[in-house]
Design a protein around this motif. Structure first.
Motif, short mmCIF file in Angstrom:
data_model
loop_
_atom_site.label_atom_id
_atom_site.label_comp_id
_atom_site.label_asym_id
_atom_site.label_seq_id
_atom_site.Cartn_x
_atom_site.Cartn_y
_atom_site.Cartn_z
N LEU A 25 0.84 -1.18 0.00
CA LEU A 25 0.00 0.00 0.00
C LEU A 25 0.87 1.23 0.00
O LEU A 25 1.78 1.36 0.82
N ALA A 26 0.61 2.13 -0.94
CA ALA A 26 1.41 3.34 -1.00
C ALA A 26 1.26 4.15 0.27
O ALA A 26 2.21 4.69 0.79
N ALA A 27 0.06 4.24 0.78
CA ALA A 27 -0.19 4.92 2.04
C ALA A 27 -1.59 4.54 2.48
O ALA A 27 -2.52 4.55 1.69
N MET A 28 -1.74 4.18 3.74
CA MET A 28 -3.06 3.87 4.25
C MET A 28 -3.15 4.34 5.69
O MET A 28 -2.73 3.63 6.61
N PRO A 29 -3.64 5.55 5.92
CA PRO A 29 -3.79 6.01 7.30
C PRO A 29 -4.79 5.13 8.03
O PRO A 29 -5.76 4.63 7.44
N ALA A 30 -4.56 4.87 9.30
CA ALA A 30 -5.45 4.02 10.07
C ALA A 30 -6.87 4.55 10.04
O ALA A 30 -7.84 3.81 9.87
N ASN A 31 -7.00 5.84 10.22
CA ASN A 31 -8.30 6.50 10.14
C ASN A 31 -8.05 7.91 9.61
O ASN A 31 -7.08 8.55 9.97
N ALA A 53 -11.03 3.72 7.46
CA ALA A 53 -11.45 3.29 8.78
C ALA A 53 -10.83 1.92 9.06
O ALA A 53 -11.05 0.97 8.29
N THR A 54 -10.05 1.82 10.13
CA THR A 54 -9.31 0.60 10.44
C THR A 54 -9.85 -0.07 11.70
O THR A 54 -10.12 0.59 12.70
N ALA A 55 -10.00 -1.40 11.62
CA ALA A 55 -10.36 -2.23 12.77
C ALA A 55 -9.44 -3.44 12.74
O ALA A 55 -9.53 -4.27 11.83
N GLY A 56 -8.54 -3.53 13.70
CA GLY A 56 -7.55 -4.61 13.68
C GLY A 56 -6.62 -4.45 12.50
O GLY A 56 -6.06 -3.37 12.28
N ASP A 57 -6.46 -5.52 11.70
CA ASP A 57 -5.58 -5.44 10.53
C ASP A 57 -6.37 -5.20 9.25
O ASP A 57 -5.83 -5.31 8.15
N ALA A 58 -7.66 -4.87 9.37
CA ALA A 58 -8.51 -4.61 8.20
C ALA A 58 -8.83 -3.13 8.10
O ALA A 58 -9.17 -2.48 9.09
N THR A 59 -8.71 -2.60 6.90
CA THR A 59 -9.03 -1.19 6.64
C THR A 59 -10.07 -1.10 5.54
O THR A 59 -9.94 -1.73 4.48
N ALA A 89 -4.16 -6.61 6.11
CA ALA A 89 -2.71 -6.81 6.17
C ALA A 89 -2.05 -6.39 4.86
O ALA A 89 -1.14 -7.03 4.35
N GLY A 90 -2.54 -5.27 4.30
CA GLY A 90 -1.95 -4.72 3.09
C GLY A 90 -2.32 -5.45 1.81
O GLY A 90 -1.69 -5.24 0.78
N ARG A 91 -3.37 -6.28 1.85
CA ARG A 91 -3.76 -7.05 0.68
C ARG A 91 -5.24 -6.84 0.39
O ARG A 91 -6.08 -6.91 1.29
N PHE A 92 -5.57 -6.61 -0.87
CA PHE A 92 -6.96 -6.41 -1.25
C PHE A 92 -7.79 -7.66 -0.97
O PHE A 92 -7.39 -8.77 -1.27
N GLN A 93 -8.99 -7.44 -0.37
CA GLN A 93 -9.87 -8.55 -0.03
C GLN A 93 -11.23 -8.49 -0.73
O GLN A 93 -11.72 -9.49 -1.22
N GLU A 94 -11.81 -7.29 -0.76
CA GLU A 94 -13.20 -7.21 -1.20
C GLU A 94 -13.53 -5.79 -1.62
O GLU A 94 -12.94 -4.83 -1.12
N MET A 95 -14.47 -5.64 -2.57
CA MET A 95 -14.89 -4.32 -3.03
C MET A 95 -16.32 -4.37 -3.53
O MET A 95 -16.74 -5.35 -4.15
N HIS A 96 -17.07 -3.31 -3.26
CA HIS A 96 -18.43 -3.15 -3.77
C HIS A 96 -18.60 -1.71 -4.22
O HIS A 96 -18.20 -0.78 -3.51
N SER A 97 -19.19 -1.52 -5.40
CA SER A 97 -19.38 -0.16 -5.89
C SER A 97 -20.69 -0.03 -6.64
O SER A 97 -21.23 -1.01 -7.18
N THR A 98 -21.22 1.19 -6.65
CA THR A 98 -22.38 1.55 -7.46
C THR A 98 -22.08 2.87 -8.13
O THR A 98 -21.44 3.75 -7.55
N SER A 99 -22.53 3.03 -9.37
CA SER A 99 -22.28 4.25 -10.13
C SER A 99 -23.51 4.59 -10.95
O SER A 99 -24.26 3.70 -11.37
N GLN A 100 -23.71 5.88 -11.17
CA GLN A 100 -24.82 6.32 -12.01
C GLN A 100 -24.43 7.57 -12.77
O GLN A 100 -23.98 8.54 -12.19
#
Length: 218
Positions: A25-31, A53-59, A89-100
């Motif tokens: 991750l280039a940069a990921m502030p905890a919050n 928004a970070t909780a444990g090792d998930a952001t 832990a710095g690895r992509f897990q999941e994503m959801h998006s909507t666009s209009q």
């Protein structure tokens, strides 16, 4: 016609010696939250917001985009995009998006599979992306080395990205700051900038109608 896909997606192979580490991750502030102004040909065009928004090792990284154009008081372009990514832990897990965009709607859901690959579902159905794929959501310059998918439509695009070294970038307050410049080329021309901490400063893109769209961090 304005092509918002130029600013949302790509699949990138890197050229140049200053490549960033794969999956890092280039940069990921905890919050935290970052706001960007959107300009088209130097005039206000919309807003772009990032929250972490970070909780444990998930952001969870949330992106909200709103763009609008009017002619003679009438709205001729109205675009909204909402995207939520989960990184662990710095690895992509999941994503959801909507666009209009006006009456045109898109959605995308992407989940890292336990048996390899990224399972993506969009309005055209399911597809499987490579296990090294990541969403191209601009803020994370660390993903520019590997294959990327469009977080709006879920499809892979082919672009190339090259590190141009440190070059000046105009921030939202008008100040000029030095940032690491990546030139993304192919179907679209997009230039991304990141500060020394790795946080996204903004971008400059040329739309198919030759208009210039800029995102500048406030």
């Amino acid at each position: 016609m304005l092509d918002r896909r130029a600013l949302i997606a790509g699949a990138v192979s890197i050229v140049g010696a200053q490549a960033l580490p794969r999956f890092a991750l280039a940069a990921m502030p905890a919050n935290g939250a970052y706001r960007y102004q959107v300009l088209r040909n130097g005039k206000p065009f919309g807003a772009y917001a990032l929250t972490f928004a970070t909780a444990g090792d998930a952001t969870t990284v949330t992106t909200d985009v709103a763009m609008q154009a009017k002619v003679a008081g009438l709205t001729v372009f109205n675009y909204r995009h909402h995207c939520e990514e989960i990184w662990k832990a710095g690895r992509f897990q999941e994503m959801h998006s909507t666009s209009q965009r006006d009456g045109d709607k898109d959605f995308c859901a992407a989940v890292r599979s336990t048996n390899g690959g990224i399972n993506i579902t969009n309005k055209n159905g399911p597809l499987l992306a490579p296990p090294s794929a990541n969403p191209y959501t601009h803020w994370n310059g660390g993903v520019l080395q590997g294959p990327l998918f469009n977080p709006e439509t879920g499809f892979m695009l082919r672009l190339t990205a090259q590190s141009m070294g440190h070059e000046p970038f105009v921030m939202g307050n008008g100040a000029r700051a030095s940032g690491l410049h990546w030139a993304v080329r192919g179907e679209n021309d997009i230039d991304e900038w990141y500060d020394d901490a790795g946080m996204w400063m903004g971008l400059r893109a040329v739309f198919p109608d030759k208009s210039i769209v800029e995102y500048r961090r406030l």
